[in-house]
Structures are given as structure tokens and as C-alpha cells.
Design a protein around this motif. Structure first.
Motif, PDB file in Angstrom:
ATOM      1  N   UNK A   1       0.739  -1.127   0.085  1.00 50.01           N
ATOM      2  CA  UNK A   1      -0.056   0.124   0.131  1.00 50.01           C
ATOM      3  C   UNK A   1       0.652   1.130  -0.088  1.00 50.01           C
ATOM      4  N   UNK A   2       1.914   1.290   0.620  1.00 52.83           N
ATOM      5  CA  UNK A   2       2.801   2.468   0.477  1.00 52.83           C
ATOM      6  C   UNK A   2       3.287   2.818  -0.539  1.00 52.83           C
ATOM      7  N   UNK A   3       3.721   1.841  -1.740  1.00 52.74           N
ATOM      8  CA  UNK A   3       4.089   2.095  -2.785  1.00 52.74           C
ATOM      9  C   UNK A   3       3.035   2.776  -3.736  1.00 52.74           C
ATOM     10  N   UNK A   4       1.633   2.015  -3.438  1.00 52.76           N
ATOM     11  CA  UNK A   4       0.709   2.490  -4.284  1.00 52.76           C
ATOM     12  C   UNK A   4       0.425   3.751  -3.939  1.00 52.76           C
ATOM     13  N   UNK A   5       0.064   4.332  -2.883  1.00 48.67           N
ATOM     14  CA  UNK A   5       0.293   5.689  -2.493  1.00 48.67           C
ATOM     15  C   UNK A   5       0.932   6.556  -3.003  1.00 48.67           C
ATOM     16  N   UNK A   6       2.048   6.327  -2.865  1.00 48.37           N
ATOM     17  CA  UNK A   6       3.471   7.068  -3.240  1.00 48.37           C
ATOM     18  C   UNK A   6       3.378   7.454  -4.918  1.00 48.37           C
ATOM     19  N   UNK A   7       2.812   6.358  -5.538  1.00 50.17           N
ATOM     20  CA  UNK A   7       2.704   6.587  -7.031  1.00 50.17           C
ATOM     21  C   UNK A   7       1.350   7.162  -7.352  1.00 50.17           C
ATOM     22  N   UNK A   8       0.300   6.951  -6.524  1.00 59.29           N
ATOM     23  CA  UNK A   8      -0.717   7.887  -6.621  1.00 59.29           C
ATOM     24  C   UNK A   8      -0.429   9.151  -6.344  1.00 59.29           C
ATOM     25  N   UNK A   9       0.121   9.626  -5.308  1.00 59.35           N
ATOM     26  CA  UNK A   9       0.157  11.101  -4.990  1.00 59.35           C
ATOM     27  C   UNK A   9       1.149  11.664  -6.200  1.00 59.35           C
ATOM     28  N   UNK A  10       2.153  10.924  -6.729  1.00 53.90           N
ATOM     29  CA  UNK A  10       2.906  11.522  -7.751  1.00 53.90           C
ATOM     30  C   UNK A  10       1.987  11.591  -9.111  1.00 53.90           C
TER      31      UNK A  10
ATOM     32  N   UNK B   1       1.732   8.045 -17.541  1.00 49.93           N
ATOM     33  CA  UNK B   1       2.547   8.399 -16.243  1.00 49.93           C
ATOM     34  C   UNK B   1       3.270   6.903 -15.804  1.00 49.93           C
ATOM     35  N   UNK B   2       2.507   5.772 -15.883  1.00 52.78           N
ATOM     36  CA  UNK B   2       3.190   4.642 -15.682  1.00 52.78           C
ATOM     37  C   UNK B   2       4.104   4.207 -16.495  1.00 52.78           C
ATOM     38  N   UNK B   3       4.320   4.198 -17.829  1.00 50.33           N
ATOM     39  CA  UNK B   3       5.092   4.088 -18.870  1.00 50.33           C
ATOM     40  C   UNK B   3       6.338   4.970 -18.626  1.00 50.33           C
ATOM     41  N   UNK B   4       6.459   6.300 -18.254  1.00 49.99           N
ATOM     42  CA  UNK B   4       7.412   7.016 -18.091  1.00 49.99           C
ATOM     43  C   UNK B   4       8.156   6.829 -16.893  1.00 49.99           C
ATOM     44  N   UNK B   5       7.148   6.512 -15.785  1.00 47.51           N
ATOM     45  CA  UNK B   5       7.862   6.067 -14.377  1.00 47.51           C
ATOM     46  C   UNK B   5       8.609   4.731 -14.559  1.00 47.51           C
ATOM     47  N   UNK B   6       8.133   3.817 -15.220  1.00 45.39           N
ATOM     48  CA  UNK B   6       8.935   2.589 -15.339  1.00 45.39           C
ATOM     49  C   UNK B   6      10.145   2.717 -16.097  1.00 45.39           C
ATOM     50  N   UNK B   7      10.156   3.593 -17.164  1.00 44.47           N
ATOM     51  CA  UNK B   7      11.279   3.791 -18.056  1.00 44.47           C
ATOM     52  C   UNK B   7      12.297   4.352 -17.400  1.00 44.47           C
ATOM     53  N   UNK B   8      11.907   5.203 -16.329  1.00 49.24           N
ATOM     54  CA  UNK B   8      12.926   5.942 -15.560  1.00 49.24           C
ATOM     55  C   UNK B   8      13.488   5.495 -14.191  1.00 49.24           C
ATOM     56  N   UNK B   9      12.293   5.167 -13.421  1.00 48.93           N
ATOM     57  CA  UNK B   9      12.617   4.790 -11.875  1.00 48.93           C
ATOM     58  C   UNK B   9      12.876   3.206 -11.967  1.00 48.93           C
ATOM     59  N   UNK B  10      12.353   2.407 -12.850  1.00 54.03           N
ATOM     60  CA  UNK B  10      12.739   1.128 -12.557  1.00 54.03           C
ATOM     61  C   UNK B  10      14.381   0.549 -12.889  1.00 54.03           C
ATOM     62  N   UNK B  11      14.362  -0.383 -12.226  1.00 55.04           N
ATOM     63  CA  UNK B  11      16.058  -0.896 -12.445  1.00 55.04           C
ATOM     64  C   UNK B  11      16.159  -1.459 -13.890  1.00 55.04           C
ATOM     65  N   UNK B  12      15.105  -1.883 -14.537  1.00 54.45           N
ATOM     66  CA  UNK B  12      15.417  -2.443 -15.778  1.00 54.45           C
ATOM     67  C   UNK B  12      14.733  -1.472 -16.860  1.00 54.45           C
ATOM     68  N   UNK B  13      14.172  -0.465 -16.400  1.00 55.88           N
ATOM     69  CA  UNK B  13      13.695   0.698 -17.429  1.00 55.88           C
ATOM     70  C   UNK B  13      14.534   0.943 -18.488  1.00 55.88           C
ATOM     71  N   UNK B  14      14.094   1.293 -19.814  1.00 56.76           N
ATOM     72  CA  UNK B  14      15.211   1.675 -20.825  1.00 56.76           C
ATOM     73  C   UNK B  14      15.709   2.943 -20.734  1.00 56.76           C
ATOM     74  N   UNK B  15      15.410   4.047 -19.844  1.00 57.57           N
ATOM     75  CA  UNK B  15      15.996   5.268 -19.443  1.00 57.57           C
ATOM     76  C   UNK B  15      16.770   5.491 -18.286  1.00 57.57           C
TER      77      UNK B  15
ATOM     78  N   UNK C   1       7.192  16.253 -13.561  1.00 60.65           N
ATOM     79  CA  UNK C   1       7.034  17.691 -14.032  1.00 60.65           C
ATOM     80  C   UNK C   1       7.039  17.542 -15.534  1.00 60.65           C
ATOM     81  N   UNK C   2       7.687  16.323 -16.059  1.00 56.95           N
ATOM     82  CA  UNK C   2       7.923  16.136 -17.654  1.00 56.95           C
ATOM     83  C   UNK C   2       6.671  15.646 -18.062  1.00 56.95           C
ATOM     84  N   UNK C   3       6.215  14.626 -17.209  1.00 51.95           N
ATOM     85  CA  UNK C   3       4.765  14.045 -17.459  1.00 51.95           C
ATOM     86  C   UNK C   3       3.831  15.048 -17.428  1.00 51.95           C
ATOM     87  N   UNK C   4       3.886  15.825 -16.358  1.00 58.34           N
ATOM     88  CA  UNK C   4       2.348  16.865 -16.425  1.00 58.34           C
ATOM     89  C   UNK C   4       2.800  18.060 -17.108  1.00 58.34           C
TER      90      UNK C   4
END
Length: 84
Positions: free
Chosen positions: A2-11, A44-58, A81-84
Motif C-alpha cells: 500500500x505504501x508504494x501504491x499511495x506514493x505513486x498515486x500522489x505523484x 505516467x506509468x510508462x514514463x515512471x517505469x522507463x526511468x525509475x525501474x531498475x530495468x527501464x530503458x531510460x 514535471x516532464x509528464x505533467x
């Protein structure tokens, strides 16, 4: 997790509200809701995965980062800010 979900929800909500000030009183509420759902549900999920994930392409934390550099986002503000 739940902590990870609410963190991502807020962003994600913050990314959607960045545009709210720009389009205030300039578009219909239905159009803004459709935009917000598309942004928070797909973009938002695509950009977040690409940058924040350890296996994202960016990300810069791969063995072979994008263009040899990758992206390091300090405190998450770049993605939001890039996504918004």
C-alpha cells in the motif's frame, strides 16, 4: 504494498494537476477528466517505469544505459514535471 501504491498515486495526481492550472476554465470538465485518466493510467506509468525501474530503458542504473548515460531523477521531480 500500500505504501508504494499511495506514493505513486500522489505523484500521478500531482502530474495531472500540473495541467489543471493551465486549462482552468478553458476546457470542459469531461475533457479534463478524460485527459487525467489517460495521463495517470497510461502515460505516467510508462514514463515512471522507463526511468525509475531498475530495468527501464531510460534508467542510468542498467549495465547498458541509454546512449551510454541514462537518466537519474533527483527526488522524482523530473518525471512528475516532464509528464505533467
Amino acid at each position: 504494498d500500500y505504501i508504494g501504491f499511495f506514493f505513486q498515486f500522489a505523484f500521478a495526481a500531482t502530474a495531472a494537476t500540473i495541467v489543471a492550472g493551465t486549462v482552468a476554465e478553458r476546457c470542459k470538465m469531461q475533457a479534463y477528466l478524460c485527459y487525467s485518466l489517460f495521463l495517470t493510467g497510461f502515460v505516467y506509468p510508462v514514463i515512471v517505469h522507463a526511468i525509475w525501474s531498475g530495468n527501464g530503458f531510460l534508467t542510468a542504473f542498467r549495465d547498458d544505459p541509454f546512449r551510454g548515460v541514462g537518466v537519474i531523477d533527483f527526488a522524482g521531480s523530473g518525471v512528475v514535471h516532464m509528464t505533467g
